[in-house]
Design an enzyme around this catalytic site. Structure first.
Site, PDB file in Angstrom:
ATOM      1  N   LYS A  40      -1.604  20.439 -35.397  1.00 41.40           N
ATOM      2  CA  LYS A  40      -1.778  21.314 -34.234  1.00 41.40           C
ATOM      3  C   LYS A  40      -0.492  21.395 -33.407  1.00 41.40           C
ATOM      4  O   LYS A  40      -0.023  22.476 -33.048  1.00 41.40           O
ATOM      5  CB  LYS A  40      -2.914  20.808 -33.346  1.00 41.40           C
ATOM      6  CG  LYS A  40      -2.997  21.488 -31.987  1.00 41.40           C
ATOM      7  CD  LYS A  40      -3.290  22.981 -32.084  1.00 41.40           C
ATOM      8  CE  LYS A  40      -3.192  23.652 -30.721  1.00 41.40           C
ATOM      9  NZ  LYS A  40      -3.514  25.097 -30.762  1.00 41.40           N
ATOM     10  N   CYS A  77       0.244  27.007 -24.330  1.00 29.83           N
ATOM     11  CA  CYS A  77       0.419  26.194 -25.545  1.00 29.83           C
ATOM     12  C   CYS A  77       1.877  26.016 -25.918  1.00 29.83           C
ATOM     13  O   CYS A  77       2.365  24.901 -26.057  1.00 29.83           O
ATOM     14  CB  CYS A  77      -0.207  26.804 -26.776  1.00 29.83           C
ATOM     15  SG  CYS A  77      -1.532  27.870 -26.640  1.00 29.83           S
TER      16      CYS A  77
HETATM   17  N1  SAJ Z   1       7.178  35.191 -27.522  1.00 28.94           N
HETATM   18  C1  SAJ Z   1       8.482  35.606 -27.768  1.00 28.94           C
HETATM   19  N2  SAJ Z   1       8.809  36.085 -29.010  1.00 28.94           N
HETATM   20  C2  SAJ Z   1       7.872  36.156 -30.011  1.00 28.94           C
HETATM   21  C3  SAJ Z   1       6.558  35.711 -29.739  1.00 28.94           C
HETATM   22  C4  SAJ Z   1       6.228  35.243 -28.496  1.00 28.94           C
HETATM   23  O1  SAJ Z   1       9.335  35.554 -26.895  1.00 28.94           O
HETATM   24  O2  SAJ Z   1       8.211  36.619 -31.090  1.00 28.94           O
HETATM   25  C5  SAJ Z   1       6.829  34.665 -26.217  1.00 28.94           C
HETATM   26  C6  SAJ Z   1       5.748  35.476 -25.531  1.00 28.94           C
HETATM   27  O3  SAJ Z   1       6.328  36.481 -24.724  1.00 28.94           O
HETATM   28  C7  SAJ Z   1       5.033  34.428 -24.682  1.00 28.94           C
HETATM   29  C8  SAJ Z   1       5.194  33.139 -25.482  1.00 28.94           C
HETATM   30  O4  SAJ Z   1       6.283  33.373 -26.391  1.00 28.94           O
HETATM   31  O5  SAJ Z   1       5.668  34.275 -23.429  1.00 28.94           O
HETATM   32  C9  SAJ Z   1       3.958  32.723 -26.260  1.00 28.94           C
HETATM   33  O6  SAJ Z   1       3.520  33.846 -26.966  1.00 28.94           O
HETATM   34  P1  SAJ Z   1       2.514  33.687 -28.254  1.00 28.94           P
HETATM   35  O7  SAJ Z   1       2.503  35.009 -28.925  1.00 28.94           O
HETATM   36  O8  SAJ Z   1       2.873  32.498 -29.027  1.00 28.94           O
HETATM   37  O9  SAJ Z   1       1.084  33.546 -27.583  1.00 28.94           O
HETATM   38  P2  SAJ Z   1       0.263  32.256 -27.199  1.00 28.94           P
HETATM   39  O10 SAJ Z   1       0.998  31.411 -26.227  1.00 28.94           O
HETATM   40  O11 SAJ Z   1      -1.071  32.756 -26.809  1.00 28.94           O
HETATM   41  O12 SAJ Z   1       0.185  31.427 -28.564  1.00 28.94           O
HETATM   42  C10 SAJ Z   1      -1.010  31.456 -29.279  1.00 28.94           C
HETATM   43  C11 SAJ Z   1      -1.057  30.210 -30.102  1.00 28.94           C
HETATM   44  N3  SAJ Z   1      -2.371  30.162 -30.696  1.00 28.94           N
HETATM   45  C12 SAJ Z   1      -3.089  29.032 -30.557  1.00 28.94           C
HETATM   46  O13 SAJ Z   1      -2.680  28.054 -29.986  1.00 28.94           O
HETATM   47  C13 SAJ Z   1      -4.422  29.111 -31.178  1.00 28.94           C
HETATM   48  C14 SAJ Z   1      -0.021  30.243 -31.193  1.00 28.94           C
HETATM   49  O14 SAJ Z   1      -0.251  29.123 -32.065  1.00 28.94           O
HETATM   50  C15 SAJ Z   1      -0.155  31.497 -32.001  1.00 28.94           C
HETATM   51  O15 SAJ Z   1       0.877  31.509 -32.975  1.00 28.94           O
HETATM   52  C16 SAJ Z   1       0.031  32.685 -31.074  1.00 28.94           C
HETATM   53  O16 SAJ Z   1      -1.020  32.631 -30.096  1.00 28.94           O
HETATM   54  C17 SAJ Z   1      -0.128  34.001 -31.854  1.00 28.94           C
HETATM   55  O17 SAJ Z   1       0.031  33.977 -33.076  1.00 28.94           O
HETATM   56  O18 SAJ Z   1      -0.385  35.009 -31.201  1.00 28.94           O
END
Ligand code: SAJ
Length: 446
Positions: free
Chosen positions: A229, A283
């Site tokens: 995780k 996360c």
């Molecule tokens: N971000 C970037 N570039 C990217 C992707 C994200 O700068 O290419 C930034 C986003 O703007 C944000 C942060 O990172 O500020 C997190 O974005 P995220 O897409 O990772 O979204 P989260 O935080 O909701 O992450 C969740 C996590 N899911 C779980 O914990 C079940 C992560 O493991 C997943 O990979 C992610 O969602 C997903 O795939 O959407």
């Protein structure tokens, strides 16, 4: 004798889960615990919801969801469940003694030194231990540093009751995989890692979670589950950091990072993510620190730490690009008015936890610039965009909300004092903005 008793307990639990006579207690009814409680209650298990906040329990009893924001299916489930009679909600841990299985989902934040704050987890485990019935299974869903089940959870239960793991009680770790905005969807469709204290416990956990998700159930041990995780999110943080590193190289070499990314990703096995104005959420900024917690001071952790450092720098890089653009327009940052678009941590979300925009605002608070913030989803920033743009000297796009991506920037130009766009999410078309007379600087795309 002990082996027979052990088999007796696990067999009994397995039969109870199969017949849905198992009483399942959910400790912590937040983003993780509430959907869990609702899904298992909906599946007609006898459930016990334990939470510290009476107000949250009263809302659920009245069929009102205590979780704000757009959560498809959640409000309807709360309403439906509230009419059922197979559940009990309480602030008292005494009801744990009626449970065969206890699922703990409490927050596990990290402090300013990136050390896990386990006071909520320890309180929950302690109270569960004091009330647990013999032969029960305790599952932790909270995201925890590798080693936490071994060093915190098991010793606390064994010491509190003088019991022995896998003889008098069982333990498992099934890490949550929730995402704000998709709580019910993820819980009912995502694959889950089920890590039990014995292979039989893992099988029992799989039988239990089969009632919740149509996703794959990957059986393993709890130590592996802890590493998987925290690593899955640490990996994402490192991937994003690489994208941001690529953007900084692109800026210095006059390359468009999005063009470069597209070409790199054509190579088999490459998957460069999107560079941007920072990494927020509950996360990704936290889990990398949990991931390396057990080895800090004992083995190399530089990859994770430098990825965190680079991602945390990106909102400050937005300030650097803004200062540069203003200077080129003859405006001093300390005399400027800035329009910051986007406060949520992710596009089209109302969740602002650990948002990079807060890092930017804190950094700018040290300067005399006047800063106005807009966000279509986050109060108190749901103001008229024109009001935020009015007489601003630069627009900083911090979040890729659809409203910004689809905006007609020529209209923006009518309100601005200086037509400067600093684009943190590749949200605005550079060529079009420049053709409209804007000075455009984008992260990785100057
Ligand atoms: N971000 C970037 N570039 C990217 C992707 C994200 O700068 O290419 C930034 C986003 O703007 C944000 C942060 O990172 O500020 C997190 O974005 P995220 O897409 O990772 O979204 P989260 O935080 O909701 O992450 C969740 C996590 N899911 C779980 O914990 C079940 C992560 O493991 C997943 O990979 C992610 O969602 C997903 O795939 O959407």
């Amino acid at each position: 004798m002990k082996a027979v008793k052990q088999a007796k307990y696990i067999d009994r639990l397995s039969k109870l889960v199969t017949s849905k006579d198992a009483v399942i207690a959910f400790v912590g009814l937040g983003y993780v615990g509430l959907p869990n409680f609702l899904v298992f209650t909906g599946k007609k298990f006898k459930t016990i919801g334990i939470d510290l906040f009476p107000d949250r329990l009263n809302k659920i009893k009245k069929g009102i969801s205590p979780i704000q924001g757009k959560e498809p299916g959640l409000a309807e489930m709360v309403k439906k469940i509230s009419k059922q009679t197979n559940y009990l909600l309480s602030t008292s841990y005494q009801h744990i003694r009626k449970a065969h299985i206890v699922i703990i989902a409490v927050q596990t934040p990290i402090n300013e030194n990136h050390i896990p704050e386990y006071k909520h987890l320890k309180t929950a485990v302690k109270e569960v231990a004091k009330n647990l019935s013999k032969g029960s299974l305790v599952i932790v869903e909270s995201t925890i540093a590798p080693g936490t089940i071994t060093n915190v959870v098991i010793p606390m239960i064994e010491k509190t009751r003088g019991w022995k793991l896998n003889e008098d009680f069982y333990v498992g770790h099934c890490p949550e995989r929730v995402m704000p905005g998709k709580l019910i969807h993820n819980l009912t469709t995502y694959a889950r890692v089920v890590g039990g204290s014995t292979p039989e416990v893992s099988k029992l956990m799989a039988k239990l979670y089969r009632n919740a998700t149509s996703g794959e159930l990957d059986l393993t041990d709890y130590k592996t589950a802890e590493v998987v995780k925290t690593a899955e999110n640490a990996f994402r943080d490192v991937q994003i950091a690489f994208s941001n590193q690529l953007a900084l190289v692109a800026e210095q070499t006059g390359v468009n990072v999005f063009e470069a990314r597209k070409l790199i990703n054509k190579v088999e096995g490459r998957n460069v993510l999107m560079p941007g104005a920072g990494v927020g959420g509950h996360c990704i900024p936290k889990d990398p620190w949990l991931f390396i917690h057990p080895i800090r001071g004992r083995a190399h952790t530089s990859l994770i730490e430098s990825a965190r450092e680079l991602n945390t720098h990106m909102p400050l890089h937005m300030a650097e690009l803004t200062e540069r653009a203003l200077k080129e327009a003859g405006v001093d940052l300390d005399e400027a008015t800035l329009a910051v678009l986007g406060y949520a941590y992710n596009a089209d979300s109302d969740d602002a936890r650990d948002t990079p925009t807060e890092t930017l605002l804190a950094h700018l608070s040290g300067r005399r610039a006047k800063v106005r913030v807009h966000d279509p989803y986050v109060a108190p920033y749901q103001v008229e965009l024109e009001k935020v743009l009015h007489s601003a000297d630069a627009v900083l796009v911090m979040v890729g909300h659809s409203q910004y991506k689809s905006a007609d920037v020529s209209v923006w130009g009518e309100f601005l004092r200086h037509k400067i766009i600093v684009d943190g999410r590749g949200a605005i078309d550079k060529v079009q903005a420049r053709s409209l007379g804007f000075k455009y600087l984008g992260i990785g795309n100057l």
